[in-house]
Design a protein around this motif. Sequence first.
Motif, short mmCIF file in Angstrom:
data_model
loop_
_atom_site.label_atom_id
_atom_site.label_comp_id
_atom_site.label_asym_id
_atom_site.label_seq_id
_atom_site.Cartn_x
_atom_site.Cartn_y
_atom_site.Cartn_z
N PHE A 41 0.85 -1.19 0.00
CA PHE A 41 0.00 0.00 0.00
C PHE A 41 0.88 1.24 0.00
N SER A 42 0.57 2.20 -0.87
CA SER A 42 1.35 3.44 -0.93
C SER A 42 0.42 4.65 -0.95
N THR A 43 0.84 5.68 -0.25
CA THR A 43 0.17 6.99 -0.26
C THR A 43 1.28 8.03 -0.25
N PRO A 44 0.93 9.30 -0.33
CA PRO A 44 1.97 10.33 -0.18
C PRO A 44 2.65 10.29 1.20
N TYR A 45 2.05 9.59 2.17
CA TYR A 45 2.62 9.52 3.52
C TYR A 45 3.48 8.29 3.75
N GLY A 46 3.44 7.31 2.86
CA GLY A 46 4.23 6.11 3.06
C GLY A 46 4.19 5.25 1.82
N GLU A 47 5.32 4.64 1.52
CA GLU A 47 5.43 3.85 0.30
C GLU A 47 5.70 2.39 0.61
N ASN A 48 5.08 1.50 -0.16
CA ASN A 48 5.28 0.06 -0.05
C ASN A 48 5.04 -0.48 1.36
#
Length: 128
Positions: A41-48
Amino acid sequence: MCGDDMAAAGNRAEIIRSLFAAYLANDRASVEAAFTADFRFSTPYGENIDKPRYFAECWRDSGWIGRHEIERIMVDGVEAFVTYRCVARDGKSFRNTEFFVFDGDKVSRIDVYFGPSHQDGELVRQER
């Protein structure tokens, strides 16, 4: 698109709709079952972010959500985009687009792209 491809696309669109309904119902078990073991799961707040971390840090009670309005789902093979408007119980709303990758009938990846927030038809500046 041949018949099998159309059926798979329709099924994947339904899986996405089911995930949104499960999230709204706080049905974590259904959401967990829809993800592969190696889900990312990725968002602008956290990747992979992996599956355990997603449920530890990203899953939250959805009682603040009034409704989801799915605007469009576009499926292309094992990939799909969904754009939706989320309306909170306090009247604020936002639009996001999410990119899904499937492994069979399970979701192996979701990348979220945040859109702007609105209240009473006006853009709401995001606080950090």
